[in-house]
Scaffold this motif. Structure first.
Motif, PDB file in Angstrom:
ATOM      1  N   GLN A 110      23.526 -12.212  -5.932  1.00 50.18           N
ATOM      2  CA  GLN A 110      23.673 -11.542  -7.232  1.00 50.18           C
ATOM      3  C   GLN A 110      21.803 -11.341  -7.372  1.00 50.18           C
ATOM      4  N   LYS A 111      21.431 -13.043  -8.008  1.00 44.83           N
ATOM      5  CA  LYS A 111      20.398 -13.167  -8.130  1.00 44.83           C
ATOM      6  C   LYS A 111      18.758 -12.417  -7.676  1.00 44.83           C
ATOM      7  N   MET A 112      18.916 -12.048  -6.428  1.00 43.04           N
ATOM      8  CA  MET A 112      18.975 -11.739  -5.497  1.00 43.04           C
ATOM      9  C   MET A 112      17.988 -10.540  -5.441  1.00 43.04           C
ATOM     10  N   SER A 113      19.105  -9.922  -5.757  1.00 45.70           N
ATOM     11  CA  SER A 113      19.257  -8.454  -5.729  1.00 45.70           C
ATOM     12  C   SER A 113      18.045  -7.747  -5.666  1.00 45.70           C
ATOM     13  N   TYR A 114      17.287  -8.383  -6.937  1.00 43.00           N
ATOM     14  CA  TYR A 114      15.799  -7.298  -7.353  1.00 43.00           C
ATOM     15  C   TYR A 114      14.692  -6.751  -6.873  1.00 43.00           C
ATOM     16  N   LYS A 115      14.874  -7.676  -5.190  1.00 39.81           N
ATOM     17  CA  LYS A 115      14.307  -7.707  -4.219  1.00 39.81           C
ATOM     18  C   LYS A 115      14.011  -7.138  -3.544  1.00 39.81           C
ATOM     19  N   THR A 116      15.330  -6.404  -3.785  1.00 33.83           N
ATOM     20  CA  THR A 116      15.741  -4.800  -3.188  1.00 33.83           C
ATOM     21  C   THR A 116      14.884  -3.967  -3.576  1.00 33.83           C
ATOM     22  N   LEU A 117      14.798  -3.492  -4.541  1.00 28.74           N
ATOM     23  CA  LEU A 117      14.277  -2.843  -6.011  1.00 28.74           C
ATOM     24  C   LEU A 117      12.933  -2.009  -6.008  1.00 28.74           C
ATOM     25  N   PHE A 118      11.877  -3.268  -5.092  1.00 31.05           N
ATOM     26  CA  PHE A 118      10.772  -3.019  -4.658  1.00 31.05           C
ATOM     27  C   PHE A 118      10.886  -2.049  -2.983  1.00 31.05           C
ATOM     28  N   GLN A 119      10.833  -1.107  -3.072  1.00 29.00           N
ATOM     29  CA  GLN A 119      10.067  -0.210  -1.941  1.00 29.00           C
ATOM     30  C   GLN A 119       8.691   0.553  -1.731  1.00 29.00           C
ATOM     31  N   PHE A 132       8.173  -6.957 -13.637  1.00 35.32           N
ATOM     32  CA  PHE A 132       6.399  -6.774 -14.553  1.00 35.32           C
ATOM     33  C   PHE A 132       5.668  -7.912 -13.264  1.00 35.32           C
ATOM     34  N   ALA A 133       6.023  -9.059 -13.539  1.00 32.68           N
ATOM     35  CA  ALA A 133       5.910 -10.411 -12.518  1.00 32.68           C
ATOM     36  C   ALA A 133       5.188  -9.066 -10.938  1.00 32.68           C
ATOM     37  N   VAL A 134       6.639  -8.972 -10.342  1.00 38.32           N
ATOM     38  CA  VAL A 134       6.232  -8.262  -9.413  1.00 38.32           C
ATOM     39  C   VAL A 134       5.474  -7.264  -8.924  1.00 38.32           C
ATOM     40  N   LEU A 135       5.792  -6.406  -9.885  1.00 39.11           N
ATOM     41  CA  LEU A 135       5.039  -4.969 -10.230  1.00 39.11           C
ATOM     42  C   LEU A 135       3.716  -5.514 -10.341  1.00 39.11           C
ATOM     43  N   HIS A 136       3.163  -6.486 -10.730  1.00 40.19           N
ATOM     44  CA  HIS A 136       1.591  -6.420 -11.554  1.00 40.19           C
ATOM     45  C   HIS A 136       0.922  -7.344  -9.952  1.00 40.19           C
ATOM     46  N   GLN A 137       1.620  -7.788  -9.076  1.00 38.54           N
ATOM     47  CA  GLN A 137       1.513  -8.570  -7.741  1.00 38.54           C
ATOM     48  C   GLN A 137       0.826  -7.665  -7.026  1.00 38.54           C
ATOM     49  N   ILE A 138       1.741  -6.259  -7.375  1.00 42.50           N
ATOM     50  CA  ILE A 138       1.189  -5.662  -6.135  1.00 42.50           C
ATOM     51  C   ILE A 138       0.185  -4.283  -5.949  1.00 42.50           C
ATOM     52  N   GLN A 139       0.433  -5.005  -7.751  1.00 48.95           N
ATOM     53  CA  GLN A 139      -1.095  -3.787  -7.848  1.00 48.95           C
ATOM     54  C   GLN A 139      -2.395  -4.985  -7.809  1.00 48.95           C
ATOM     55  N   LEU A 140      -2.170  -5.885  -7.537  1.00 47.02           N
ATOM     56  CA  LEU A 140      -3.725  -6.745  -7.253  1.00 47.02           C
ATOM     57  C   LEU A 140      -3.253  -6.747  -5.836  1.00 47.02           C
ATOM     58  N   ALA A 141      -2.652  -6.767  -5.217  1.00 54.21           N
ATOM     59  CA  ALA A 141      -2.590  -6.632  -3.376  1.00 54.21           C
ATOM     60  C   ALA A 141      -2.884  -5.062  -3.342  1.00 54.21           C
ATOM     61  N   GLN A 142      -2.555  -3.956  -3.990  1.00 52.67           N
ATOM     62  CA  GLN A 142      -3.282  -2.554  -3.575  1.00 52.67           C
ATOM     63  C   GLN A 142      -4.679  -2.938  -4.267  1.00 52.67           C
ATOM     64  N   GLN A 193       0.886  -0.988   0.524  1.00 52.42           N
ATOM     65  CA  GLN A 193      -0.414   0.020  -0.279  1.00 52.42           C
ATOM     66  C   GLN A 193       1.062   1.182   0.361  1.00 52.42           C
ATOM     67  N   GLU A 194       2.241   1.246   0.187  1.00 52.29           N
ATOM     68  CA  GLU A 194       2.722   2.193   0.184  1.00 52.29           C
ATOM     69  C   GLU A 194       4.263   2.211  -1.196  1.00 52.29           C
ATOM     70  N   PHE A 195       3.974   1.263  -1.778  1.00 53.72           N
ATOM     71  CA  PHE A 195       4.814   1.555  -2.869  1.00 53.72           C
ATOM     72  C   PHE A 195       3.908   2.576  -3.702  1.00 53.72           C
ATOM     73  N   LYS A 196       5.524   3.316  -3.961  1.00 49.06           N
ATOM     74  CA  LYS A 196       5.638   3.113  -5.359  1.00 49.06           C
ATOM     75  C   LYS A 196       6.658   3.472  -6.468  1.00 49.06           C
ATOM     76  N   PRO A 197       6.011   3.106  -7.602  1.00 53.01           N
ATOM     77  CA  PRO A 197       6.495   2.988  -8.823  1.00 53.01           C
ATOM     78  C   PRO A 197       8.246   3.844  -8.555  1.00 53.01           C
ATOM     79  N   ASN A 198       9.319   3.613  -9.581  1.00 48.54           N
ATOM     80  CA  ASN A 198      10.772   4.204 -10.138  1.00 48.54           C
ATOM     81  C   ASN A 198      10.900   5.276 -11.342  1.00 48.54           C
ATOM     82  N   ARG A 199      11.495   5.274 -11.795  1.00 46.67           N
ATOM     83  CA  ARG A 199      11.421   5.651 -12.740  1.00 46.67           C
ATOM     84  C   ARG A 199      11.784   4.475 -13.806  1.00 46.67           C
TER      85      ARG A 199
END
Length: 249
Positions: A213-222, A186-196, A75-81
């Motif tokens: 390194q393969k898990m570093s993407y997870k911290t890009l969603f804040q 994009f799959a993560v972004l869509h699931q965030i949208q569903l949760a919202q 609910q607090e997520f805002k996509p970056n550029r």
């Protein structure tokens, strides 16, 4: 909340870690004969448990605590550029829920994905049996999200569990030929949208390993939360006080 104290736990023998060379891993599993339903599974998620097929587990290594449960505050997520660009790039996709992915078409995308992206992991080589066992629908909580091109080509699938307080991103896979679309993000972004849309506060992303390194993407969603001890701690750009705690895990 469901009383979880009656559930029995079983531990695997130490085995080579799939993520950190030179480390041994131990996993605890909920008794596979236990009566699990969507409510129990939701409660276990609050304590950092995940599922693989019908098995509910959590890392429990004796000397290493690098696997940190992570969940996004939807609910607090805002996509970056970059994330906005990813959404725009994939705005042409047709996205639908399907009841099953037990088809040659779906497995073909999964097989190519594993061969291309995870040939060094413990899911290689892929097999139809492994695919079926891993990506099962459990306890009436699982939905499969298809992503297709305008021409109808299957490009990606996200396996998502609906919890009583959030969503759990079980797994996603996509066509390597569509890598420029950044379909994993994009799959993560869509699931965030569903949760919202459903007013669910969390999206669980499993475990995060700082040195992987393969898990570093997870911290890009804040913002996101990590489990420190038995408490969820909110992180935004890894403030020093939280980062120092995470160094100790």
């Amino acid at each position: 909340m469901t009383d979880l104290t009656t559930l029995k736990l079983y531990a695997t023998r130490p085995h080579a870690c799939s993520y950190l060379p030179g480390e041994d891993a131990t996993t605890v599993f909920i008794d596979p004969t236990a009566s699990i339903d969507a409510a129990v599974y939701s409660d276990l998620s609050r304590y950092g448990f995940r599922r693989s097929g019908s098995h509910v587990y959590r890392p429990h290594c004796e000397t290493c605590h690098a696997c940190i449960p992570i969940r996004l505050l939807t609910q607090e997520f805002k996509p970056n550029r970059a994330q906005k660009r990813c959404q725009k790039t994939n705005s042409d996709l047709s996205i639908t829920f399907v009841d099953s992915i037990d088809t040659d078409e779906h497995y073909s995308v999964y097989e190519r994905y594993i061969n291309d992206r995870h040939s060094d992991g413990d899911m290689f080589p892929p097999s139809r049996g492994q695919y079926t066992d891993f990506l099962t629908a459990e306890w009436g909580a699982t939905r499969y999200i298809e992503m297709r091109s305008a021409e109808g080509e299957l490009l990606a699938v996200a396996v998502t569990d609906f919890l009583d307080h959030g969503l759990s991103a079980v797994y996603s896979f996509f066509s390597p030929q569509a890598a420029k679309r950044s379909l994993g993000s994009f799959a993560v972004l869509h699931q965030i949208q569903l949760a919202q849309e459903k007013k669910l506060p969390y999206l669980y992303l499993g475990y995060w390993i700082r040195k992987c390194q393969k898990m570093s993407y997870k911290t890009l969603f804040q913002p996101y939360q990590v489990m420190v001890g038995q408490n969820w701690v909110t992180v935004t750009d890894k403030p020093p006080e939280v980062a120092s705690k995470m160094q100790l895990l």
